[in-house]
Design a protein around this motif. Structure first.
Motif, short mmCIF file in Angstrom:
data_model
loop_
_atom_site.label_atom_id
_atom_site.label_comp_id
_atom_site.label_asym_id
_atom_site.label_seq_id
_atom_site.Cartn_x
_atom_site.Cartn_y
_atom_site.Cartn_z
N ARG A 72 0.79 -1.24 0.00
CA ARG A 72 0.00 0.00 0.00
C ARG A 72 0.82 1.29 0.00
NH1 ARG A 72 -5.59 -1.34 0.15
NH2 ARG A 72 -5.72 -3.42 1.01
N THR A 73 2.11 1.21 0.30
CA THR A 73 2.90 2.44 0.38
C THR A 73 4.18 2.32 -0.43
OG1 THR A 73 4.18 1.80 2.32
CG2 THR A 73 2.07 2.89 2.74
N ARG A 74 4.73 3.45 -0.80
CA ARG A 74 5.99 3.46 -1.54
C ARG A 74 7.17 3.38 -0.59
NH1 ARG A 74 6.30 8.39 -5.14
NH2 ARG A 74 8.34 7.50 -5.50
N ARG A 75 7.00 3.79 0.62
CA ARG A 75 8.11 3.79 1.60
C ARG A 75 7.80 2.83 2.73
NH1 ARG A 75 8.79 10.19 1.26
NH2 ARG A 75 10.06 10.20 -0.61
N ALA A 76 7.51 1.61 2.38
CA ALA A 76 7.12 0.60 3.37
C ALA A 76 8.19 0.41 4.44
CB ALA A 76 6.82 -0.73 2.68
N GLY A 77 9.43 0.37 4.02
CA GLY A 77 10.52 0.15 4.97
C GLY A 77 10.60 1.22 6.02
N ARG A 78 10.52 2.45 5.58
CA ARG A 78 10.60 3.57 6.51
C ARG A 78 9.42 3.54 7.49
NH1 ARG A 78 12.00 9.19 3.86
NH2 ARG A 78 13.93 8.09 3.46
N TRP A 79 8.22 3.34 6.95
CA TRP A 79 7.03 3.27 7.81
C TRP A 79 7.13 2.10 8.79
CZ3 TRP A 79 3.34 6.56 8.90
CH2 TRP A 79 3.07 7.60 8.01
N TRP A 80 7.55 0.94 8.29
CA TRP A 80 7.57 -0.25 9.13
C TRP A 80 8.58 -0.10 10.28
CZ3 TRP A 80 10.76 -4.00 10.96
CH2 TRP A 80 10.12 -5.05 11.60
N VAL A 81 9.76 0.39 9.97
CA VAL A 81 10.77 0.55 11.02
C VAL A 81 10.28 1.53 12.09
CG1 VAL A 81 13.09 1.44 11.50
CG2 VAL A 81 12.73 -0.15 9.61
N ASN A 82 9.65 2.62 11.68
CA ASN A 82 9.13 3.58 12.65
C ASN A 82 8.02 2.98 13.52
OD1 ASN A 82 10.85 5.67 11.89
ND2 ASN A 82 9.45 6.41 10.32
N ILE A 83 7.10 2.27 12.89
CA ILE A 83 6.01 1.65 13.65
C ILE A 83 6.55 0.56 14.56
CG2 ILE A 83 3.91 0.26 13.46
CD1 ILE A 83 3.35 1.81 10.81
N ALA A 84 7.45 -0.27 14.05
CA ALA A 84 8.02 -1.36 14.86
C ALA A 84 8.81 -0.80 16.04
CB ALA A 84 8.91 -2.25 13.99
N GLY A 85 9.58 0.25 15.81
CA GLY A 85 10.34 0.86 16.91
C GLY A 85 9.43 1.44 17.97
N ALA A 86 8.37 2.12 17.55
CA ALA A 86 7.42 2.68 18.51
C ALA A 86 6.69 1.58 19.27
CB ALA A 86 6.42 3.58 17.78
N THR A 87 6.36 0.51 18.58
CA THR A 87 5.69 -0.61 19.24
C THR A 87 6.60 -1.25 20.28
OG1 THR A 87 4.36 -1.00 17.27
CG2 THR A 87 4.51 -2.81 18.85
N LEU A 88 7.86 -1.45 19.92
CA LEU A 88 8.82 -2.01 20.87
C LEU A 88 8.95 -1.10 22.09
CD1 LEU A 88 10.98 -3.98 21.83
CD2 LEU A 88 12.62 -2.79 20.35
N ALA A 89 9.08 0.18 21.86
CA ALA A 89 9.21 1.12 22.99
C ALA A 89 7.98 1.07 23.89
CB ALA A 89 9.43 2.54 22.47
N SER A 90 6.80 1.04 23.30
CA SER A 90 5.58 1.02 24.11
C SER A 90 5.38 -0.31 24.82
CB SER A 90 4.35 1.36 23.26
OG SER A 90 4.11 0.33 22.32
N SER A 91 6.00 -1.37 24.31
CA SER A 91 5.84 -2.68 24.95
C SER A 91 6.47 -2.72 26.34
CB SER A 91 6.43 -3.79 24.08
OG SER A 91 7.84 -3.87 24.21
N PHE A 92 7.38 -1.79 26.62
CA PHE A 92 8.02 -1.77 27.93
C PHE A 92 7.09 -1.32 29.04
CE2 PHE A 92 11.72 -1.85 25.13
CZ PHE A 92 12.39 -2.91 25.70
N ALA A 93 5.89 -0.89 28.70
CA ALA A 93 4.89 -0.59 29.72
C ALA A 93 4.47 -1.87 30.44
CB ALA A 93 3.68 0.09 29.11
N GLY A 94 4.51 -3.00 29.74
CA GLY A 94 4.15 -4.28 30.35
C GLY A 94 5.02 -4.66 31.53
N PRO A 95 6.35 -4.64 31.39
CA PRO A 95 7.21 -4.98 32.52
C PRO A 95 7.06 -4.05 33.72
CG PRO A 95 8.44 -5.21 30.49
CD PRO A 95 7.11 -4.60 30.13
N LEU A 96 6.47 -2.88 33.53
CA LEU A 96 6.24 -2.00 34.68
C LEU A 96 5.22 -2.59 35.65
CD1 LEU A 96 6.14 1.48 32.91
CD2 LEU A 96 8.00 0.48 34.26
N ARG A 97 4.44 -3.56 35.21
CA ARG A 97 3.45 -4.22 36.06
C ARG A 97 4.06 -5.43 36.79
NH1 ARG A 97 -1.08 -1.69 37.16
NH2 ARG A 97 -2.12 -3.67 37.38
N ALA A 98 5.36 -5.60 36.69
CA ALA A 98 6.02 -6.74 37.32
C ALA A 98 5.86 -6.69 38.83
CB ALA A 98 7.51 -6.76 36.96
#
Length: 135
Positions: free
Chosen positions: A72-98
Motif C-alpha cells: 500500500r505504500t511506496r516507503r514501506a521500509g521507513r514506515w515499518w521501522v518507525n512503527i516497529a520501533g514505537a511498538t517495541l518502545a511502548s511494549s516496555f509498559a508491560g514490565p512496569l506491572r512486574a
C-alpha cells in the motif's frame, strides 16, 4: 520463507531468554493485574507457553503489517521501522506491572530480545517497489 525464519528466530530467543531467567536464574515471572478502583491487584504468573505465544503473535503481527505496507505504500521500509520501533518502545509498559524488580528486568529483557530480533530480521526482508527512494 525468510520472514518465517525471522519469527522462528524471535521465538527461539524468547525461549532462551525464558530459560536463562526462570530455570537458571530462578526468577519467578509474576505480574500484577487490576488493582484499580480500590480493589487489590491480582498477581499472575508468566509461564513458558505465554512467552512462546507472545513471541509468535508479535512476529505474525509484524509480518502482516510489513506485507500490508509493502502493498500500500511506496516507503514501506521507513514506515515499518518507525512503527516497529514505537511498538517495541511502548511494549516496555508491560514490565512496569512486574511484581518485583527481577521480574521487571527479566520481562524487559524478553521484550528487547524479541523486539530487536523482529525489527532487525524483518528490516532485512523489506521489498522496495520502484522508485525505491526512501525504502
Amino acid at each position: 520463507m525468510r520472514r518465517g525464519r525471522v519469527v522462528l528466530g524471535a521465538v527461539g530467543v524468547a525461549v532462551v531468554g525464558w530459560v536463562v531467567a526462570v530455570p537458571l536464574a530462578g526468577v519467578s515471572l509474576r505480574v500484577r493485574a487490576g488493582g484499580g478502583g480500590g480493589e487489590p491487584a491480582v498477581v499472575h504468573g508468566v509461564g513458558f507457553a505465554m512467552v512462546v505465544v507472545a513471541a509468535v503473535l508479535a512476529g505474525v503481527a509484524a509480518a502482516v503489517l510489513l506485507a500490508v505496507l509493502e502493498r500500500r505504500t511506496r516507503r514501506a521500509g521507513r514506515w515499518w521501522v518507525n512503527i516497529a520501533g514505537a511498538t517495541l518502545a511502548s511494549s516496555f509498559a508491560g514490565p512496569l506491572r512486574a511484581a518485583d524488580v527481577a521480574t521487571g528486568m527479566a520481562l524487559a529483557g524478553l521484550h528487547l530480545l524479541v523486539g530487536v530480533t523482529l525489527l532487525v530480521g524483518f528490516a532485512r526482508t523489506i521489498r522496495c517497489s520502484p522508485p525505491a527512494d526512501g525504502c
